[in-house]
Write an enzyme that holds these catalytic residues in place. Structure first.
Site, mmCIF file in Angstrom:
data_model
loop_
_atom_site.group_PDB
_atom_site.id
_atom_site.type_symbol
_atom_site.label_atom_id
_atom_site.label_comp_id
_atom_site.label_asym_id
_atom_site.label_seq_id
_atom_site.Cartn_x
_atom_site.Cartn_y
_atom_site.Cartn_z
ATOM 1 N N SER A 33 10.653 -53.796 4.096
ATOM 2 C CA SER A 33 10.364 -52.412 3.747
ATOM 3 C C SER A 33 11.602 -51.555 3.529
ATOM 4 O O SER A 33 11.492 -50.395 3.153
ATOM 5 C CB SER A 33 9.513 -51.783 4.854
ATOM 6 O OG SER A 33 10.230 -51.721 6.080
ATOM 7 N N LYS A 84 17.369 -45.090 5.421
ATOM 8 C CA LYS A 84 15.981 -45.457 5.170
ATOM 9 C C LYS A 84 15.076 -44.322 5.617
ATOM 10 O O LYS A 84 15.257 -43.762 6.712
ATOM 11 C CB LYS A 84 15.636 -46.742 5.929
ATOM 12 C CG LYS A 84 14.203 -47.237 5.703
ATOM 13 C CD LYS A 84 13.968 -48.519 6.470
ATOM 14 C CE LYS A 84 12.546 -49.035 6.265
ATOM 15 N NZ LYS A 84 12.310 -50.310 6.993
ATOM 16 N N SER A 144 11.967 -56.693 7.399
ATOM 17 C CA SER A 144 12.223 -55.540 6.547
ATOM 18 C C SER A 144 13.685 -55.255 6.265
ATOM 19 O O SER A 144 13.995 -54.514 5.333
ATOM 20 C CB SER A 144 11.567 -54.292 7.148
ATOM 21 O OG SER A 144 10.169 -54.380 7.044
#
Length: 475
Positions: free
Chosen positions: A159, A83, A183
């Site tokens: 996210s 990420k 997330s």
């Protein structure tokens, strides 16, 4: 079956076993995943940065280690997506999902990335995230939106949306994520993959310049994968105390063996809506079916009320204070570390991030103190249920049809049933529960007592054995 189809269908543990046994090479594993990214990612938009040269070089070293009969780790040769927020890799672009940092290159490697690489994983690229991870859908001014591979008219969630989409489309077998309000779990549900938010403190965060900004709204990094076994292997590599993290704890949990344990003696509490969330009927139907699978696996399941006593409006008012303050903290840290004030760049910063910063400026110690009372009330209610039950299960999301570029700002809080557990710090997994009639994935949250992450993994694995899930994105 082509080599690409064969290798990208394998779990990470299966792939690593085959590499260690010499059945395939790490170079082959890296190449087929790079080819898949090149072929599919224009439509899905999971990756912000791909690092083929670095990945190929690491694969050559991995193959040499096997040929030399060296001791290698449990994730040896497995491609890993990071990420693009928090998971730094030295020398690789790290944008935080922000156009302001489009040319930023990490000058160090995060502790969790070092640990995953020590276990043998090979970084293949960085995945898309909303700017500084501020919301539950993935889109930004730098790379645009990330689609769920299952239906590219839908958003991958956020996210950690790029990581979830990469997994669901077979572009990587493992990926990192982080979770400040859901997330890890939101995109897992939206893309039909598995993720676990570990108990706060188990996975270290050595980020700087501030080491103390994660407790008001518990933020933690965690694993994302297509199988529970893979996630457990990742978590075993990532977890453990670290001297740079004042919140890390020296708790020893056997993550990998947990996936083999039966759940015959588990009493599980099923909450259809956490007493407050407007869960769609189509979602509730899929979740109830998955709860039945836990019973088939041997557990006893009772439908319960959490009895926290708060309305959705009261919960939302309290979380606005904690979450918006955490966003303002992020903006302050960025200004301190990089000399960049988001408010000076309205044309380059996502409108929703700017709005959250301005909202955060309106909260002070009084509002945070009041939110702490609500937070404590919710925590105590969850603890009361977990005193009688091994786990609580709930839907992950209240709906399964969030559009690719849908504006969720007005209803952002009643969509994910995730953020209350960032108040409490409990371990929570998001497992695939099934599909709606429209073919959209639905997630099931499994909530355990703090530091009983092994129970969460055991129940997740039992669910997977009872109802083996496979990404509806077929290849």
């Amino acid at each position: 079956m082509s080599l690409e189809s064969e290798l990208t269908r394998l779990s990470a543990t299966e792939l690593s076993t085959r590499i260690r046994n010499g059945d395939v090479t790490a170079r082959e594993a890296v190449e087929v995943h790079l080819d898949r990214i090149e072929r599919l990612d224009d439509e899905i938009n999971a990756f912000v940065t791909v690092c083929p040269d670095e990945a190929r070089a690491a694969a050559e070293e991995a193959d040499h280690a096997v040929e030399s009969d060296e001791d290698v780790g449990p994730l040896h040769g497995v491609p890993l997506a990071l990420k693009d927020l928090g998971a730094l890799k030295e020398g690789v672009r790290h944008t935080y999902g922000s156009a302001l940092f489009s040319d930023n290159v990490a000058d160090e490697t995060s502790a969790i990335v070092e640990r995953l690489e020590d276990a043998g994983a090979i970084v293949i690229g960085k995945t898309n995230t909303p700017e500084f991870g501020h919301k539950g859908t993935t889109t930004n001014e730098l790379a645009g939106p990330t689609a769920s591979p299952i239906d590219t008219d839908l958003n991958a969630g956020g996210s950690s949306g790029g990581s979830a989409a990469a997994l669901a489309a077979g572009m990587a077998p493992l990926a990192t994520g982080s979770d400040a309000g859901g997330s890890l779990r939101i995109p897992a549900a939206a893309c039909g993959i598995y993720a676990i938010k570990p108990t706060f403190g188990l996975v270290p965060d050595d980020g700087r310049p501030s080491a103390f900004g994660r407790t008001t709204q518990h933020v933690t990094k965690g694993p994302m994968a297509r199988t529970v076994e893979d996630a457990a292997a990742m978590l075993e590599a990532m977890a453990g105390p670290h001297s740079a993290d004042p919140s890390s704890v020296p708790v020893d949990i056997d993550y990998r063996s947990a996936v083999e344990k039966p759940i015959d003696d588990y009493r599980i509490a099923y909450s259809p809506d956490l007493d407050a969330f407007p869960v769609a009927e189509e979602v509730e139907a899929v979740v109830e079916d998955a709860v039945g699978a836990l019973e088939s696996a041997g557990a006893t399941v009772d439908e319960v009320s959490i009895d926290h006593g708060y309305s959705m409006a009261e919960l939302q008012e309290a979380t606005m204070a904690t979450y918006m303050t955490s966003i303002l903290e992020t903006a302050t840290i960025v200004e301190e570390a990089h000399g960049v004030d988001f408010r000076d760049h309205p044309d380059e910063v996502t409108d929703s991030l700017l709005a959250m910063i301005h909202i955060g400026e309106d909260f002070g110690p009084e509002e945070l103190a009041r939110s702490g009372v609500v937070r404590t009330g919710f925590f105590d209610a969850v603890q009361d249920v977990l005193a009688a039950y091994a786990l609580i299960v709930t839907p992950t999301l209240s709906r399964a049809d969030v559009g690719l570029e849908e504006d969720l700002e007005s209803s952002a809080w009643d969509w994910p049933l995730t953020w209350p557990f960032n108040w409490t710090g409990h371990p929570v997994a998001a497992a695939p529960a099934g599909l709606t009639e429209a073919g959209h994935p639905v997630g099931l949250q499994l909530v355990g007592s703090r530091f009983e992450d092994d129970r969460v993994l055991a129940a997740s694995a039992a669910l997977e054995r009872e109802r083996p899930w496979k990404s509806p994105y077929d290849w």
